[in-house]
Scaffold this motif. Structure first.
Motif, PDB file in Angstrom:
ATOM      1  N   CYS A 160     -30.341  36.978 -77.925  1.00  0.00           N
ATOM      2  CA  CYS A 160     -29.250  36.190 -77.377  1.00  0.00           C
ATOM      3  C   CYS A 160     -29.002  35.001 -78.293  1.00  0.00           C
ATOM      4  CB  CYS A 160     -29.599  35.724 -75.967  1.00  0.00           C
ATOM      5  SG  CYS A 160     -28.159  35.225 -75.021  1.00  0.00           S
ATOM      6  N   THR A 161     -27.758  34.569 -78.378  1.00  0.00           N
ATOM      7  CA  THR A 161     -27.389  33.559 -79.377  1.00  0.00           C
ATOM      8  C   THR A 161     -27.276  32.139 -78.823  1.00  0.00           C
ATOM      9  OG1 THR A 161     -25.079  34.155 -79.007  1.00  0.00           O
ATOM     10  CG2 THR A 161     -26.211  35.214 -80.863  1.00  0.00           C
ATOM     11  N   GLU A 162     -27.269  31.998 -77.496  1.00  0.00           N
ATOM     12  CA  GLU A 162     -27.115  30.661 -76.912  1.00  0.00           C
ATOM     13  C   GLU A 162     -28.039  30.489 -75.708  1.00  0.00           C
ATOM     14  OE1 GLU A 162     -22.362  29.947 -77.929  1.00  0.00           O
ATOM     15  OE2 GLU A 162     -23.010  30.310 -75.863  1.00  0.00           O
ATOM     16  N   LEU A 163     -28.469  29.244 -75.522  1.00  0.00           N
ATOM     17  CA  LEU A 163     -29.305  28.892 -74.377  1.00  0.00           C
ATOM     18  C   LEU A 163     -28.597  27.769 -73.625  1.00  0.00           C
ATOM     19  CD1 LEU A 163     -32.169  29.700 -73.288  1.00  0.00           C
ATOM     20  CD2 LEU A 163     -33.023  27.641 -74.422  1.00  0.00           C
ATOM     21  N   GLU A 164     -28.366  27.976 -72.327  1.00  0.00           N
ATOM     22  CA  GLU A 164     -27.675  26.975 -71.519  1.00  0.00           C
ATOM     23  C   GLU A 164     -28.665  26.206 -70.661  1.00  0.00           C
ATOM     24  OE1 GLU A 164     -23.763  27.697 -69.241  1.00  0.00           O
ATOM     25  OE2 GLU A 164     -25.290  27.591 -67.657  1.00  0.00           O
ATOM     26  N   ILE A 165     -28.574  24.878 -70.722  1.00  0.00           N
ATOM     27  CA  ILE A 165     -29.442  23.982 -69.963  1.00  0.00           C
ATOM     28  C   ILE A 165     -28.603  23.239 -68.938  1.00  0.00           C
ATOM     29  CG2 ILE A 165     -31.103  22.090 -70.100  1.00  0.00           C
ATOM     30  CD1 ILE A 165     -31.920  24.610 -71.668  1.00  0.00           C
ATOM     31  N   VAL A 186     -39.356  30.832 -73.213  1.00  0.00           N
ATOM     32  CA  VAL A 186     -38.298  30.985 -74.217  1.00  0.00           C
ATOM     33  C   VAL A 186     -38.947  31.464 -75.512  1.00  0.00           C
ATOM     34  CG1 VAL A 186     -36.473  29.844 -75.519  1.00  0.00           C
ATOM     35  CG2 VAL A 186     -36.901  29.181 -73.146  1.00  0.00           C
ATOM     36  N   ASP A 187     -38.676  32.705 -75.868  1.00  0.00           N
ATOM     37  CA  ASP A 187     -39.283  33.346 -77.041  1.00  0.00           C
ATOM     38  C   ASP A 187     -38.265  33.379 -78.179  1.00  0.00           C
ATOM     39  OD1 ASP A 187     -40.679  34.811 -78.867  1.00  0.00           O
ATOM     40  OD2 ASP A 187     -40.805  36.639 -77.660  1.00  0.00           O
ATOM     41  N   CYS A 188     -38.502  32.558 -79.204  1.00  0.00           N
ATOM     42  CA  CYS A 188     -37.572  32.466 -80.339  1.00  0.00           C
ATOM     43  C   CYS A 188     -38.175  33.121 -81.576  1.00  0.00           C
ATOM     44  CB  CYS A 188     -37.249  31.012 -80.656  1.00  0.00           C
ATOM     45  SG  CYS A 188     -36.496  30.107 -79.295  1.00  0.00           S
ATOM     46  N   PRO A 189     -37.405  33.944 -82.301  1.00  0.00           N
ATOM     47  CA  PRO A 189     -37.936  34.571 -83.516  1.00  0.00           C
ATOM     48  C   PRO A 189     -38.189  33.570 -84.633  1.00  0.00           C
ATOM     49  CG  PRO A 189     -35.595  35.003 -83.311  1.00  0.00           C
ATOM     50  CD  PRO A 189     -36.020  34.364 -82.023  1.00  0.00           C
ATOM     51  N   ASP A 190     -37.411  32.489 -84.655  1.00  0.00           N
ATOM     52  CA  ASP A 190     -37.570  31.470 -85.697  1.00  0.00           C
ATOM     53  C   ASP A 190     -37.482  30.097 -85.043  1.00  0.00           C
ATOM     54  OD1 ASP A 190     -37.765  30.038 -88.021  1.00  0.00           O
ATOM     55  OD2 ASP A 190     -35.753  30.504 -88.735  1.00  0.00           O
ATOM     56  N   PRO A 191     -38.543  29.662 -84.369  1.00  0.00           N
ATOM     57  CA  PRO A 191     -38.479  28.416 -83.600  1.00  0.00           C
ATOM     58  C   PRO A 191     -38.367  27.164 -84.459  1.00  0.00           C
ATOM     59  CG  PRO A 191     -40.719  29.247 -83.648  1.00  0.00           C
ATOM     60  CD  PRO A 191     -39.855  30.316 -84.262  1.00  0.00           C
ATOM     61  N   LEU A 211     -31.344  31.496 -81.399  1.00  0.00           N
ATOM     62  CA  LEU A 211     -31.706  32.885 -81.127  1.00  0.00           C
ATOM     63  C   LEU A 211     -32.958  32.945 -80.256  1.00  0.00           C
ATOM     64  CD1 LEU A 211     -31.212  34.555 -84.636  1.00  0.00           C
ATOM     65  CD2 LEU A 211     -29.636  34.561 -82.695  1.00  0.00           C
ATOM     66  N   HIS A 212     -32.917  33.810 -79.248  1.00  0.00           N
ATOM     67  CA  HIS A 212     -34.080  33.965 -78.373  1.00  0.00           C
ATOM     68  C   HIS A 212     -33.992  35.300 -77.653  1.00  0.00           C
ATOM     69  CE1 HIS A 212     -30.935  32.350 -75.730  1.00  0.00           C
ATOM     70  NE2 HIS A 212     -31.575  32.933 -74.720  1.00  0.00           N
ATOM     71  N   VAL A 213     -35.155  35.762 -77.197  1.00  0.00           N
ATOM     72  CA  VAL A 213     -35.194  36.974 -76.385  1.00  0.00           C
ATOM     73  C   VAL A 213     -34.455  36.681 -75.089  1.00  0.00           C
ATOM     74  CG1 VAL A 213     -36.678  38.590 -75.156  1.00  0.00           C
ATOM     75  CG2 VAL A 213     -37.373  37.694 -77.389  1.00  0.00           C
ATOM     76  N   PRO A 214     -33.477  37.512 -74.702  1.00  0.00           N
ATOM     77  CA  PRO A 214     -32.695  37.224 -73.494  1.00  0.00           C
ATOM     78  C   PRO A 214     -33.577  37.002 -72.271  1.00  0.00           C
ATOM     79  CG  PRO A 214     -31.730  39.051 -74.704  1.00  0.00           C
ATOM     80  CD  PRO A 214     -33.040  38.752 -75.370  1.00  0.00           C
ATOM     81  N   LEU A 215     -33.282  35.949 -71.538  1.00  0.00           N
ATOM     82  CA  LEU A 215     -34.024  35.654 -70.321  1.00  0.00           C
ATOM     83  C   LEU A 215     -33.524  36.538 -69.181  1.00  0.00           C
ATOM     84  CD1 LEU A 215     -33.900  31.758 -70.472  1.00  0.00           C
ATOM     85  CD2 LEU A 215     -35.883  33.184 -70.982  1.00  0.00           C
ATOM     86  N   ALA A 216     -34.430  37.061 -68.414  1.00  0.00           N
ATOM     87  CA  ALA A 216     -34.035  37.834 -67.236  1.00  0.00           C
ATOM     88  C   ALA A 216     -33.454  36.880 -66.203  1.00  0.00           C
ATOM     89  CB  ALA A 216     -35.233  38.577 -66.661  1.00  0.00           C
ATOM     90  N   ALA A 217     -32.261  37.196 -65.715  1.00  0.00           N
ATOM     91  CA  ALA A 217     -31.613  36.324 -64.739  1.00  0.00           C
ATOM     92  C   ALA A 217     -32.298  36.426 -63.385  1.00  0.00           C
ATOM     93  CB  ALA A 217     -30.139  36.696 -64.601  1.00  0.00           C
ATOM     94  N   SER A 218     -32.351  35.315 -62.667  1.00  0.00           N
ATOM     95  CA  SER A 218     -32.941  35.312 -61.322  1.00  0.00           C
ATOM     96  C   SER A 218     -31.846  35.620 -60.303  1.00  0.00           C
ATOM     97  CB  SER A 218     -33.568  33.953 -61.020  1.00  0.00           C
ATOM     98  OG  SER A 218     -32.592  32.922 -61.137  1.00  0.00           O
ATOM     99  N   GLY A 219     -31.294  36.810 -60.427  1.00  0.00           N
ATOM    100  CA  GLY A 219     -30.190  37.200 -59.561  1.00  0.00           C
ATOM    101  C   GLY A 219     -28.880  37.193 -60.338  1.00  0.00           C
TER     102      GLY A 219
END
Length: 253
Positions: free
Chosen positions: A66-71, A110-115, A15-23
Motif C-alpha cells: 500500500c502506498t499511503e498511511l492515514e492517521i 505497520v510493516d514497511c519494506p524500507d522504513p 510503502l507498507h504491507v496493507p493493514l487489515a481493516a477492522s470492518g
C-alpha cells in the motif's frame, strides 16, 4: 498567547504491507448495488493505553504494498498520556507518531519494506487539525461564570453560541470549522476513563492544578475549510496565526 496541537488527521506516502481493516463501511444505491466501500480505521493502542486511528489508503504498487498511511486521532494524548499541555510543533508531533508506529510499536503493526526512507512531514496531506489554548480567568468560580457569559453573549456571523453539558460551542457540527470552550479541570477530574491522565499520581495532581482557573479554548479546522484556503499539507499550516484569526471571528455582546 501560546497554542498546542491536539488532534491531527493526515496522510503519509509510505510503502507498507496493507493493514487489515477492522470492518468495512459500504454504500448501496437504491437498487442494492454497491456504490463504494471503505475499510474502517484500526485503533492502535499506544504506551499509555490511548488509541489512534490508522488505516491503509491509496493504491497498491506492483509489489502489493500500500502506498499511503492515514492517521486520525489525538496525537498529543497518544504520545504522552494526556493533552492537558502539549506542543505547538505539529510537524514534530506528526513525525514522532510515524516513527513510533514504524520503530517503537511493540506489536509491529505497520510493516514497511524500507522504513528508513526519508519522510518530510511538510509534504503530508492534512485533512483536520485541532488547535488549543487556555484563558486564565483567575479562579474556579470565574471559570463557571465566564463560560456562562460566553454562552449568553457569544455568536459568529451566522449563529449564536450553543451550550451543551457545560461546553460552549460555536459552529457546532460544522463541516468547516468550529470553536469550543470548556472547563478542562472538571474534565480531567471526572471519574471516567476517557479523559483520565496517564501519569503518576503526583504528576496527575500537578497537571490538574495547573488548569484549575483556566478555560480551555479549542479550534477545529476541517478539510473543506482548509482546501478553500489552499491549505493542503502540514507544511501549509501556521497554527498560532490560524487560532488567532478564527478566535477573532467570534463576537461577544
Amino acid at each position: 498567547m501560546s497554542v498546542m496541537i491536539d488532534w491531527l488527521k493526515f496522510t503519509v506516502p509510505i510503502l507498507h504491507v496493507p493493514l487489515a481493516a477492522s470492518g468495512c463501511i459500504v454504500s448501496f444505491d437504491n437498487d442494492g448495488v454497491i456504490e463504494w466501500e471503505k475499510g474502517k480505521r484500526n485503533r492502535f493502542i499506544g504506551s499509555y493505553d490511548d488509541t489512534i486511528g490508522v488505516r491503509s489508503s491509496g493504491p497498491l504498487n506492483s509489489d502489493g504494498y500500500c502506498t499511503e498511511l492515514e492517521i486520525d486521532g489525538n496525537i498529543t494524548k497518544f504520545l504522552q498520556g494526556h493533552n492537558v499541555w502539549g506542543s505547538d510543533d505539529h510537524l514534530g508531533l506528526a513525525k514522532s507518531l510515524i516513527e513510533w508506529l514504524i520503530f517503537k510499536d511493540p506489536n509491529n503493526q505497520v510493516d514497511c519494506p524500507d522504513p528508513f526512507v526519508f519522510l518530510n512531514p511538510k509534504d503530508w496531506v492534512c485533512n483536520r487539525i485541532d488547535i488549543t489554548s487556555y484563558a486564565d480567568v483567575g479562579s474556579r468560580h470565574n471559570v463557571r461564570t465566564t463560560l456562562d457569559a460566553i454562552a449568553l453573549t457569544g455568536h459568529t456571523k451566522y449563529q449564536r453560541a450553543n451550550a451543551t453539558k457545560g461546553t460552549v460551542y460555536f459552529n457546532k457540527n460544522s463541516r468547516r470549522w468550529g470553536f469550543k470552550f470548556y472547563d478542562k479541570f472538571k474534565e480531567v477530574s471526572a471519574a471516567g476513563k476517557a479523559h483520565k491522565i496517564k501519569a503518576t499520581a503526583p504528576i496527575q495532581d500537578l497537571l490538574s492544578k495547573s488548569v484549575e482557573s483556566k478555560i480551555r479554548c479549542e479550534l477545529v479546522l476541517r478539510q473543506n475549510e482548509m482546501r478553500d484556503r489552499d491549505i493542503i499539507t502540514l507544511g501549509d499550516l501556521e497554527p498560532l496565526n490560524l487560532f488567532k484569526e478564527y478566535l477573532n471571528r467570534l463576537k461577544f455582546e
